[in-house]
Motif scaffolding. Structure first.
Motif, PDB file in Angstrom:
ATOM      1  N   SER A  29       7.945  15.511  -8.434  1.00 47.47           N
ATOM      2  CA  SER A  29       8.340  13.434  -7.736  1.00 47.47           C
ATOM      3  C   SER A  29       8.453  12.305  -8.861  1.00 47.47           C
ATOM      4  N   VAL A  30       8.827  11.838  -7.889  1.00 40.01           N
ATOM      5  CA  VAL A  30       8.671  10.344  -8.734  1.00 40.01           C
ATOM      6  C   VAL A  30       9.236   9.235  -8.345  1.00 40.01           C
ATOM      7  N   ASN A  31       8.970   8.708  -7.605  1.00 37.89           N
ATOM      8  CA  ASN A  31       9.394   7.498  -7.191  1.00 37.89           C
ATOM      9  C   ASN A  31       8.972   5.929  -7.713  1.00 37.89           C
ATOM     10  N   VAL A  32      10.080   5.130  -7.248  1.00 38.06           N
ATOM     11  CA  VAL A  32       9.175   3.260  -8.453  1.00 38.06           C
ATOM     12  C   VAL A  32       9.731   2.942  -7.298  1.00 38.06           C
ATOM     13  N   ILE A  33       8.777   2.089  -6.887  1.00 39.51           N
ATOM     14  CA  ILE A  33       8.702   0.733  -5.939  1.00 39.51           C
ATOM     15  C   ILE A  33       9.097  -0.031  -6.687  1.00 39.51           C
ATOM     16  N   THR A  34       9.543  -1.465  -5.872  1.00 37.92           N
ATOM     17  CA  THR A  34       9.634  -2.691  -6.907  1.00 37.92           C
ATOM     18  C   THR A  34       9.315  -3.308  -6.163  1.00 37.92           C
ATOM     19  N   VAL A  35       8.613  -4.851  -6.400  1.00 28.81           N
ATOM     20  CA  VAL A  35       7.673  -5.852  -5.817  1.00 28.81           C
ATOM     21  C   VAL A  35       8.726  -6.903  -6.585  1.00 28.81           C
ATOM     22  N   VAL A  46       0.686  -1.354  -0.053  1.00 27.33           N
ATOM     23  CA  VAL A  46       0.111   0.149  -0.266  1.00 27.33           C
ATOM     24  C   VAL A  46       1.391   1.526   0.043  1.00 27.33           C
ATOM     25  N   VAL A  47       0.898   2.034  -1.167  1.00 27.69           N
ATOM     26  CA  VAL A  47       1.363   3.450  -1.668  1.00 27.69           C
ATOM     27  C   VAL A  47       0.421   4.555  -1.165  1.00 27.69           C
ATOM     28  N   THR A  48       1.052   5.211  -0.044  1.00 29.80           N
ATOM     29  CA  THR A  48       0.158   6.665   0.276  1.00 29.80           C
ATOM     30  C   THR A  48       0.929   8.095   0.047  1.00 29.80           C
ATOM     31  N   VAL A  49       0.613   8.799  -0.561  1.00 32.66           N
ATOM     32  CA  VAL A  49       1.043  10.245  -0.834  1.00 32.66           C
ATOM     33  C   VAL A  49       0.156  11.159  -0.066  1.00 32.66           C
ATOM     34  N   ASP A  50       1.207  11.645   0.598  1.00 33.27           N
ATOM     35  CA  ASP A  50       0.582  13.053   1.308  1.00 33.27           C
ATOM     36  C   ASP A  50      -0.976  12.084   2.240  1.00 33.27           C
ATOM     37  N   GLY A  51      -0.997  10.887   2.927  1.00 30.24           N
ATOM     38  CA  GLY A  51      -2.277  10.306   3.377  1.00 30.24           C
ATOM     39  C   GLY A  51      -2.892   9.691   2.632  1.00 30.24           C
ATOM     40  N   LYS A  97       6.698  13.549   1.134  1.00 28.65           N
ATOM     41  CA  LYS A  97       5.356  12.688   1.559  1.00 28.65           C
ATOM     42  C   LYS A  97       4.963  11.235   1.335  1.00 28.65           C
ATOM     43  N   LEU A  98       5.424  10.337   0.735  1.00 27.09           N
ATOM     44  CA  LEU A  98       5.318   8.466   0.471  1.00 27.09           C
ATOM     45  C   LEU A  98       5.400   8.140   1.165  1.00 27.09           C
ATOM     46  N   VAL A  99       4.373   7.379   1.675  1.00 26.52           N
ATOM     47  CA  VAL A  99       5.064   5.649   2.759  1.00 26.52           C
ATOM     48  C   VAL A  99       4.233   5.095   1.722  1.00 26.52           C
ATOM     49  N   VAL A 100       5.234   3.440   2.156  1.00 28.74           N
ATOM     50  CA  VAL A 100       4.803   2.634   1.383  1.00 28.74           C
ATOM     51  C   VAL A 100       4.561   1.816   2.615  1.00 28.74           C
ATOM     52  N   GLN A 101       3.747   1.199   2.334  1.00 26.49           N
ATOM     53  CA  GLN A 101       3.467  -0.384   3.536  1.00 26.49           C
ATOM     54  C   GLN A 101       3.540  -1.770   3.847  1.00 26.49           C
ATOM     55  N   LEU A 102       3.141  -2.813   3.809  1.00 28.60           N
ATOM     56  CA  LEU A 102       2.462  -3.529   3.576  1.00 28.60           C
ATOM     57  C   LEU A 102       1.792  -4.085   4.986  1.00 28.60           C
ATOM     58  N   VAL A 123      -3.343   6.030  -3.007  1.00 32.75           N
ATOM     59  CA  VAL A 123      -2.639   5.981  -4.635  1.00 32.75           C
ATOM     60  C   VAL A 123      -2.066   4.491  -4.946  1.00 32.75           C
ATOM     61  N   LEU A 124      -1.745   3.404  -4.226  1.00 28.82           N
ATOM     62  CA  LEU A 124      -1.330   2.332  -4.584  1.00 28.82           C
ATOM     63  C   LEU A 124      -2.314   1.242  -4.185  1.00 28.82           C
ATOM     64  N   ARG A 125      -2.186   0.251  -4.444  1.00 30.50           N
ATOM     65  CA  ARG A 125      -2.086  -1.012  -3.842  1.00 30.50           C
ATOM     66  C   ARG A 125      -2.330  -2.505  -4.378  1.00 30.50           C
ATOM     67  N   ARG A 126      -1.129  -2.932  -4.112  1.00 30.40           N
ATOM     68  CA  ARG A 126      -1.321  -4.319  -5.461  1.00 30.40           C
ATOM     69  C   ARG A 126      -0.977  -4.929  -4.454  1.00 30.40           C
ATOM     70  N   PRO A 127      -1.093  -6.520  -4.455  1.00 29.86           N
ATOM     71  CA  PRO A 127      -0.513  -7.415  -4.275  1.00 29.86           C
ATOM     72  C   PRO A 127       0.578  -7.822  -4.256  1.00 29.86           C
ATOM     73  N   LEU A 128       1.563  -8.645  -2.778  1.00 26.51           N
ATOM     74  CA  LEU A 128       2.934  -9.007  -2.421  1.00 26.51           C
ATOM     75  C   LEU A 128       3.249 -10.005  -4.105  1.00 26.51           C
ATOM     76  N   ALA A 129       2.883 -10.660  -4.207  1.00 25.79           N
ATOM     77  CA  ALA A 129       2.816 -11.925  -4.906  1.00 25.79           C
ATOM     78  C   ALA A 129       3.262 -11.534  -6.321  1.00 25.79           C
ATOM     79  N   VAL A 130       2.535 -10.513  -7.188  1.00 25.32           N
ATOM     80  CA  VAL A 130       3.299  -9.929  -7.833  1.00 25.32           C
ATOM     81  C   VAL A 130       3.966  -9.061  -8.135  1.00 25.32           C
ATOM     82  N   GLU A 131       5.313  -9.507  -8.740  1.00 20.17           N
ATOM     83  CA  GLU A 131       6.364  -9.274  -9.172  1.00 20.17           C
ATOM     84  C   GLU A 131       6.483  -7.933  -9.619  1.00 20.17           C
TER      85      GLU A 131
END
Length: 124
Positions: free
Chosen positions: A62-68, A35-40, A104-109, A43-51
């Protein structure tokens, strides 16, 4: 050092160790989603099983790239000033978060919530 100083240092170390163990035990729940949030705002919710890699673009450039991959998530690219989010490592359980403070970006599981069908609640 005085005897009191040694006792205080030992107590602080024991407390720190206990808090670390508790946080690790609490975060060992099965993680199923990134789960990715920007300023609370989510903005993104994806399964952890999908790479895959997910690019988060914001209006201010602002650009961030999150890799699973391999059951873990990490920040692979970011154009923030300090780049601290790039060095926070791979996250495999909910005991840890990845934060890009300038963006203001947070990545959580998150794990799937256990549903108890026998639960009966009355709210008055």
């Amino acid at each position: 050092m005085k005897k009191k100083d040694i006792i205080i240092i030992a107590a602080a170390l024991v407390l720190a160790g206990a808090l670390y163990l508790i946080s690790q035990a609490a975060g060992n729940a099965e993680a199923s989603a990134v789960v990715v949030t920007v300023d609370g705002k989510e903005v993104l919710r994806r399964p952890l099983a999908v790479e895959d890699s997910y690019e988060i673009n914001q209006e201010d450039g602002s650009v961030n790239v999150i890799t699973v991959e391999d059951g873990a998530v990490y920040m692979s690219e970011a154009n923030c000033r300090d780049g601290l989010c790039l060095h926070q490592g791979k996250m495999r359980n909910a005991a840890k978060t990845i934060v890009c403070l300038p963006h203001k970006l947070v990545v959580q599981l998150e794990g799937e919530a256990a549903q108890d069908e026998d639960l009966d609640v009355i709210v008055q």
